[in-house]
Motif scaffolding. Structure first.
Motif, PDB file in Angstrom:
ATOM      1  N   LYS A  44      44.592  58.529  39.186  1.00  0.00           N
ATOM      2  CA  LYS A  44      45.827  58.166  39.912  1.00  0.00           C
ATOM      3  C   LYS A  44      47.056  58.529  39.059  1.00  0.00           C
ATOM      4  CE  LYS A  44      44.967  54.551  43.320  1.00  0.00           C
ATOM      5  NZ  LYS A  44      43.505  54.330  43.316  1.00  0.00           N
ATOM      6  N   GLY A  45      46.943  58.357  37.727  1.00  0.00           N
ATOM      7  CA  GLY A  45      48.085  58.642  36.858  1.00  0.00           C
ATOM      8  C   GLY A  45      49.325  57.873  37.278  1.00  0.00           C
ATOM      9  N   ALA A  46      50.429  58.568  37.295  1.00  0.00           N
ATOM     10  CA  ALA A  46      51.709  57.906  37.576  1.00  0.00           C
ATOM     11  C   ALA A  46      51.750  57.322  38.990  1.00  0.00           C
ATOM     12  CB  ALA A  46      52.845  58.911  37.408  1.00  0.00           C
ATOM     13  N   LEU A  51      49.893  54.052  33.912  1.00  0.00           N
ATOM     14  CA  LEU A  51      50.205  54.730  32.640  1.00  0.00           C
ATOM     15  C   LEU A  51      51.040  53.830  31.742  1.00  0.00           C
ATOM     16  CD1 LEU A  51      51.043  58.372  33.887  1.00  0.00           C
ATOM     17  CD2 LEU A  51      48.845  57.391  33.148  1.00  0.00           C
ATOM     18  N   GLY A  52      51.162  54.261  30.483  1.00  0.00           N
ATOM     19  CA  GLY A  52      52.035  53.545  29.571  1.00  0.00           C
ATOM     20  C   GLY A  52      51.340  52.392  28.855  1.00  0.00           C
ATOM     21  N   SER A  53      52.124  51.734  28.008  1.00  0.00           N
ATOM     22  CA  SER A  53      51.581  50.680  27.155  1.00  0.00           C
ATOM     23  C   SER A  53      51.482  49.346  27.895  1.00  0.00           C
ATOM     24  CB  SER A  53      52.491  50.502  25.933  1.00  0.00           C
ATOM     25  OG  SER A  53      52.180  49.275  25.288  1.00  0.00           O
ATOM     26  N   ALA A  54      50.478  48.576  27.459  1.00  0.00           N
ATOM     27  CA  ALA A  54      50.299  47.245  28.060  1.00  0.00           C
ATOM     28  C   ALA A  54      51.117  46.207  27.289  1.00  0.00           C
ATOM     29  CB  ALA A  54      48.822  46.868  28.025  1.00  0.00           C
ATOM     30  N   GLY A  55      51.737  46.662  26.180  1.00  0.00           N
ATOM     31  CA  GLY A  55      52.555  45.707  25.412  1.00  0.00           C
ATOM     32  C   GLY A  55      51.743  44.758  24.562  1.00  0.00           C
ATOM     33  N   LYS A  66      47.740  50.433  29.361  1.00  0.00           N
ATOM     34  CA  LYS A  66      47.348  49.688  30.570  1.00  0.00           C
ATOM     35  C   LYS A  66      45.921  50.080  30.980  1.00  0.00           C
ATOM     36  CE  LYS A  66      52.033  49.378  32.499  1.00  0.00           C
ATOM     37  NZ  LYS A  66      52.948  50.041  33.491  1.00  0.00           N
ATOM     38  N   LEU A  67      45.623  51.383  30.880  1.00  0.00           N
ATOM     39  CA  LEU A  67      44.295  51.832  31.308  1.00  0.00           C
ATOM     40  C   LEU A  67      43.184  51.355  30.379  1.00  0.00           C
ATOM     41  CD1 LEU A  67      44.803  55.427  32.766  1.00  0.00           C
ATOM     42  CD2 LEU A  67      43.645  53.518  33.880  1.00  0.00           C
ATOM     43  N   ASP A  68      43.526  51.103  29.114  1.00  0.00           N
ATOM     44  CA  ASP A  68      42.517  50.508  28.203  1.00  0.00           C
ATOM     45  C   ASP A  68      42.048  49.172  28.769  1.00  0.00           C
ATOM     46  OD1 ASP A  68      44.265  51.612  25.234  1.00  0.00           O
ATOM     47  OD2 ASP A  68      42.382  52.386  26.050  1.00  0.00           O
ATOM     48  N   ILE A  69      43.010  48.359  29.174  1.00  0.00           N
ATOM     49  CA  ILE A  69      42.708  47.010  29.654  1.00  0.00           C
ATOM     50  C   ILE A  69      42.038  47.063  31.016  1.00  0.00           C
ATOM     51  CG2 ILE A  69      43.771  44.834  30.368  1.00  0.00           C
ATOM     52  CD1 ILE A  69      45.770  45.244  28.060  1.00  0.00           C
ATOM     53  N   ASP A 122      48.681  59.620  28.669  1.00  0.00           N
ATOM     54  CA  ASP A 122      50.002  59.909  29.257  1.00  0.00           C
ATOM     55  C   ASP A 122      50.342  61.396  29.231  1.00  0.00           C
ATOM     56  OD1 ASP A 122      51.481  56.832  27.900  1.00  0.00           O
ATOM     57  OD2 ASP A 122      50.037  57.212  29.511  1.00  0.00           O
ATOM     58  N   VAL A 123      49.515  62.207  28.547  1.00  0.00           N
ATOM     59  CA  VAL A 123      49.776  63.652  28.526  1.00  0.00           C
ATOM     60  C   VAL A 123      48.680  64.421  29.258  1.00  0.00           C
ATOM     61  CG1 VAL A 123      51.199  63.579  26.445  1.00  0.00           C
ATOM     62  CG2 VAL A 123      48.713  63.842  26.219  1.00  0.00           C
ATOM     63  N   ASN A 124      47.900  63.697  30.060  1.00  0.00           N
ATOM     64  CA  ASN A 124      46.948  64.301  30.985  1.00  0.00           C
ATOM     65  C   ASN A 124      45.894  65.172  30.304  1.00  0.00           C
ATOM     66  OD1 ASN A 124      45.806  64.711  33.474  1.00  0.00           O
ATOM     67  ND2 ASN A 124      47.156  66.427  34.038  1.00  0.00           N
TER      68      ASN A 124
END
Ligand code: P6P
Length: 338
Positions: A44-46, A51-55, A66-69, A122-124
Motif C-alpha cells: 500500500k505504501g503511502a 510509512l514513516g516512524s512509529a515514534g 509503523k510497518l515494523d509494528i 520509505d525508499v521502496n
C-alpha cells in the motif's frame, strides 16, 4: 513446473518424508498467511498511511517504523490462537509473548524479525520477514525465555518472505530449500523452485564498504584481495552488491551465489556484530546450509552457537561455501579472537 501450492507441498513432504508434524505444517501455513497480509500492507505504501516512524524504539534502541509494528502485530494475532505454539519472540518485543491461557498451547516456539530492512521501507526497496521455528523442550504448560536458548542446529524450520518485485516465500524444514511465489490473482503460494543450490564459488560479495576502517584485519584482507581482482591473489574480478536488507541480499545469494558479510567492527567492540543470532542469523544460516552453502561468525558455524540472550548479536559470513571457507580460514590463521 506443475503448479503446486504451499499446502500441497507440505502435505506431500509429510506423506513422503513424514517429518512435518501436523502442528508444524499448520504453523508454516499460518506464518505464510501472515506474510500475505504483511505484503498487502507493505504494497500500500503511502496510500495506506503505513510509512514513516512509529515514534517509538525497539529493544535494540532502533526507531520503529509503523510497518515494523503492524507486521509484528499481524504475526502475533494470526499465530496465538491456533494451538500450534507455546510462545513467540520478536526483534520488536523486549520479552517473549506467551500464548494466552484462553488458547491451547502447542509444542513450537516461533521467532521472527517481522520486517527486516526497515530503513528501506520509505525508499521502496525490497524488505522481508524472517522466521525461525524451535521445538519447545519439556511438556509442562509453562514457557520461559530460557526455552528459546537453543542453538540454531535445533531449528525445526526456518524461512523468509521477501517483499520485492515478486513476493516470495523461501522455506526449509531440514530437507532442502523450496521457493514459493505469491500468485496475487488467487492468493496462493505457488512452488516455483525446489532443491535450491547455492554455487560453491562466486565473484560477488555483499558488505557495507563504508565500515571498512572499522573491520578486523582478516576481513580487510579478504575484501582487499577481492578488490585487487584478476591481477591479485584471487585471479578473478569481483562485483559488489549491498541492498542493506538482509533478506534481499540472502535471496540473491540463494538465487545466483555470493557471499554476505556483516562482521564485527571496532565501533562497538564489546558487541560481536550488528545482526541478531536468534531471528536473523540462525534462520538464514539454516536455509543457506540446506542449500549447500556455509554460514559462520568468521570462526565457527553459526548453527552451533549456544545462545545466552534472546536478542544477542553475532557476526555473519554466509553464502557460497568456498568463499565463506576462505574468510573463515583467514580468521583462524589470525589466531584467537581479540
Ligand atoms: P547497514 C537491516 O537493518 C539490517 O538488520 C539487515 O537487514 C541489513 O543487512 C543490515 O541491517 C544493514 O546494515 O549498517 O548497512 O544499514
Amino acid at each position: 513446473m506443475k503448479r503446486i501450492s504451499l499446502t500441497q507441498y507440505l502435505v506431500e513432504q509429510q506423506r513422503e518424508h513424514g517429518h512435518i508434524p501436523g502442528q508444524l505444517r499448520l504453523l508454516i501455513e499460518v506464518v505464510a498467511r501472515a506474510c500475505k497480509r504483511i505484503a498487502i500492507a507493505v504494497n500500500k505504501g503511502a496510500l495506506g498511511e503505513v510509512l514513516g516512524s512509529a515514534g517509538s524504539e525497539n529493544v535494540q534502541g532502533e526507531v520503529q517504523k509503523k510497518l515494523d509494528i503492524i507486521s509484528n502485530e499481524v504475526l502475533i494475532e494470526t499465530n496465538e490462537w491456533g494451538g500450534h505454539l507455546a510462545a513467540m519472540a520478536s526483534e520488536e518485543m523486549d520479552s517473549i509473548h506467551v500464548v494466552p491461557n484462553r488458547y491451547p498451547q502447542g509444542e513450537y516456539l516461533l521467532l521472527f524479525d517481522p520486517l527486516d530492512g526497515s530503513s528501506n521501507i520509505d525508499v521502496n526497496v525490497s524488505i522481508g520477514t524472517i522466521f525461525s521455528v524451535l521445538r519447545k523442550v519439556g511438556h509442562t504448560r509453562g514457557v520461559s525465555e530460557e526455552d528459546f536458548h537453543q542453538p540454531g542446529k535445533h531449528q525445526a524450520a526456518a524461512g523468509y518472505c521477501v517483499y520485492g518485485p515478486q513476493t516470495m516465500l523461501v522455506l526449509t524444514v531440514g530437507d532442502g530449500v523450496a521457493m514459493f511465489t505469491l500468485d496475487r490473482e488467487t492468493g496462493s503460494w505457488v512452488l516455483t523452485q525446489d532443491g535450491v543450490q547455492i554455487p560453491e564459488d562466486t565473484k560477488e560479495f555483499a558488505i557495507n564498504m563504508s565500515n571498512m576502517r572499522h573491520w578486523a584485519p582478516p576481513v580487510k584482507q579478504y575484501i582487499d584481495e577481492c578488490l585487487q581482482g584478476r591481477d591479485g591473489p584471487r585471479g578473478k574480478d569481483f562485483n559488489m552488491r549491498w541492498v542493506a536488507s538482509m533478506v534481499a541480499d540472502v535471496h540473491r545469494i540463494l538465487t545466483r551465489g555470493g557471499i554476505f558479510m556483516y562482521p564485527w567492527d571496532q565501533r562497538e567492540p564489546d558487541k560481536p556484530g550488528k545482526l541478531r543470532l536468534m531471528y536473523e542469523a540462525n534462520p538464514m544460516a539454516f536455509i543457506v546450509e540446506q542449500a549447500g552453502g556455509m554460514a559462520t561468525n568468521g570462526r565457527e558455524r553459526i548453527l552451533d552457537i549456544q545462545p545466552e540472550k534472546l536478542h544477542q548479536r553475532v557476526s555473519v559470513v554466509l553464502g557460497s561455501k568456498n568463499e565463506v571457507k576462505r574468510v573463515t580460514d583467514l580468521h583462524l590463521a589470525a589466531g584467537p579472537a581479540a
